[in-house]
Design a protein around this motif. Structure first.
Motif, mmCIF file in Angstrom:
data_model
loop_
_atom_site.group_PDB
_atom_site.id
_atom_site.type_symbol
_atom_site.label_atom_id
_atom_site.label_comp_id
_atom_site.label_asym_id
_atom_site.label_seq_id
_atom_site.Cartn_x
_atom_site.Cartn_y
_atom_site.Cartn_z
ATOM 1 N N GLY A 120 49.374 -38.417 37.921
ATOM 2 C CA GLY A 120 49.722 -39.794 37.866
ATOM 3 C C GLY A 120 51.537 -39.778 37.480
ATOM 4 O O GLY A 120 52.014 -40.516 38.263
ATOM 5 N N ALA A 121 51.902 -38.584 36.648
ATOM 6 C CA ALA A 121 53.210 -38.962 36.366
ATOM 7 C C ALA A 121 54.258 -38.284 37.545
ATOM 8 O O ALA A 121 55.050 -38.981 37.966
ATOM 9 C CB ALA A 121 53.777 -38.062 35.065
ATOM 10 N N ALA A 140 47.241 -42.478 37.000
ATOM 11 C CA ALA A 140 46.294 -41.665 36.595
ATOM 12 C C ALA A 140 44.980 -42.313 36.841
ATOM 13 O O ALA A 140 43.981 -41.771 37.068
ATOM 14 C CB ALA A 140 46.551 -41.244 34.909
ATOM 15 N N THR A 156 52.595 -43.898 34.714
ATOM 16 C CA THR A 156 51.933 -42.829 34.631
ATOM 17 C C THR A 156 50.394 -43.119 34.352
ATOM 18 O O THR A 156 49.429 -42.567 34.863
ATOM 19 C CB THR A 156 52.354 -41.914 33.625
ATOM 20 N N LEU A 188 46.737 -37.529 34.407
ATOM 21 C CA LEU A 188 47.773 -37.961 33.468
ATOM 22 C C LEU A 188 48.961 -37.083 34.243
ATOM 23 O O LEU A 188 50.059 -37.538 34.552
ATOM 24 C CB LEU A 188 47.752 -37.791 32.102
#
Length: 291
Positions: free
Chosen positions: A106-107, A80, A76, A103
């Motif tokens: 990205g996850a 990110a 992640t 974040l």
């Protein structure tokens, strides 16, 4: 859709790298440091637990859970950082203001890639089963036995069949993930946290240039290999000194420098490649460079 040329892909990739390398070092370097801290916090006892958990499955599963959690968090963070770099380089703005979005996106991007990867692997095994049954019907059980393969008794047709099938798998993965390669930049440009809509848009955008993208990725892989080979030849003595039992601090520092010389350019170029492809197929000016 704009048809990309190889020249445009190389030009845009290294143009993106030249314009954003400091931001990339900052954000990716910070991501690696943060991932290392998380690794120390989460995994410092996991290895010992696994080694001592031969008679305790629950402890082993707990240690594996720590590894899985670390992989999720580290992925992640790295994704990110990549999204923030792509957004800054492609759109502009201040990446610090987008950390929260980065974040979350990205996850989502990492988990979506895991889903796509495992779905692709499952589909590949289904195809392999079908192809295996077809080969069994064509070449028979005796021609596909381990004994015939070990003793060289396999037919030339079976060997050629296996080679072609292996090449087809490699080409398929290069093609399939090449079609999804600009999903990250698409999410960054649109400030989106929906990776599946980005996959669909990436599939649409890369349609006219799908085999050019495969060729570009192959050429970059060859360049990476040549780069690794040259660096290892030039600095092989440092690596060899590091492997000796009496290696001192100087050898360790030298080994670290070698690792940085190899992996830092590789990571920076790897992050620049999707942005370069995105620029090449999304703007007319980008597609005309060296066309």
């Amino acid at each position: 859709m704009i048809k990309m040329s190889l020249g445009a892909a190389f030009s845009e990739t290294f143009g993106f790298l030249k314009a954003n390398w400091m931001q990339m070092l900052l954000w990716l370097g910070g991501a690696v440091v943060l991932a290392c801290i998380l690794g120390w916090l989460l995994l410092r006892n996991a290895m010992g637990t696994m080694m001592m958990a031969s008679g305790d499955p629950s402890a082993a599963f707990g240690a594996l859970g720590s590894f899985f959690l670390f992989a999720i968090l580290a992925g992640t963070i790295v994704f990110a950082a990549s999204l923030l770099i792509w957004r800054t380089g492609l759109v502009g703005g201040e990446p610090a203001s987008d950390i929260g979005w980065g974040l979350g996106a990205g996850a989502a991007y990492m988990l979506a890639m895991i889903v796509v990867y495992f779905a692709t692997i499952i589909a590949m095994y289904v195809v392999m089963l079908i192809i295996g049954l077809l080969a069994f019907a064509i070449f028979g059980a005796s021609g596909m036995s381990l004994e015939s393969l070990a003793t060289g008794g396999a037919s030339a047709g079976l060997i050629l069949f296996g080679i072609l099938f292996y090449i087809a798998i490699i080409v398929f993965f290069l093609w399939f993930f090449g079609r999804l390669s600009v999903a990250g930049p698409i999410m960054a440009v649109n400030r989106s946290a929906n990776p599946f809509s980005a996959f669909a848009e990436s599939w649409r955008m890369t349609g006219a240039s799908q085999w050019t993208i495969v060729g570009f990725n192959l050429l970059m892989a060859i360049l990476f290999f040549v780069f690794f080979f040259v660096i290892s030849m030039l600095l092989g003595s440092v690596t060899a000194a590091m492997m000796t039992p009496d290696a001192g601090a100087g050898a360790m520092i030298g080994g670290l420098i070698v690792a940085l010389l190899i992996y830092v350019p590789s990571v920076l170029i790897s992050v620049s490649m999707p942005a370069g492809v995105y620029r090449s197929i999304s703007t007319k000016a980008g597609s005309d460079v060296f066309a």
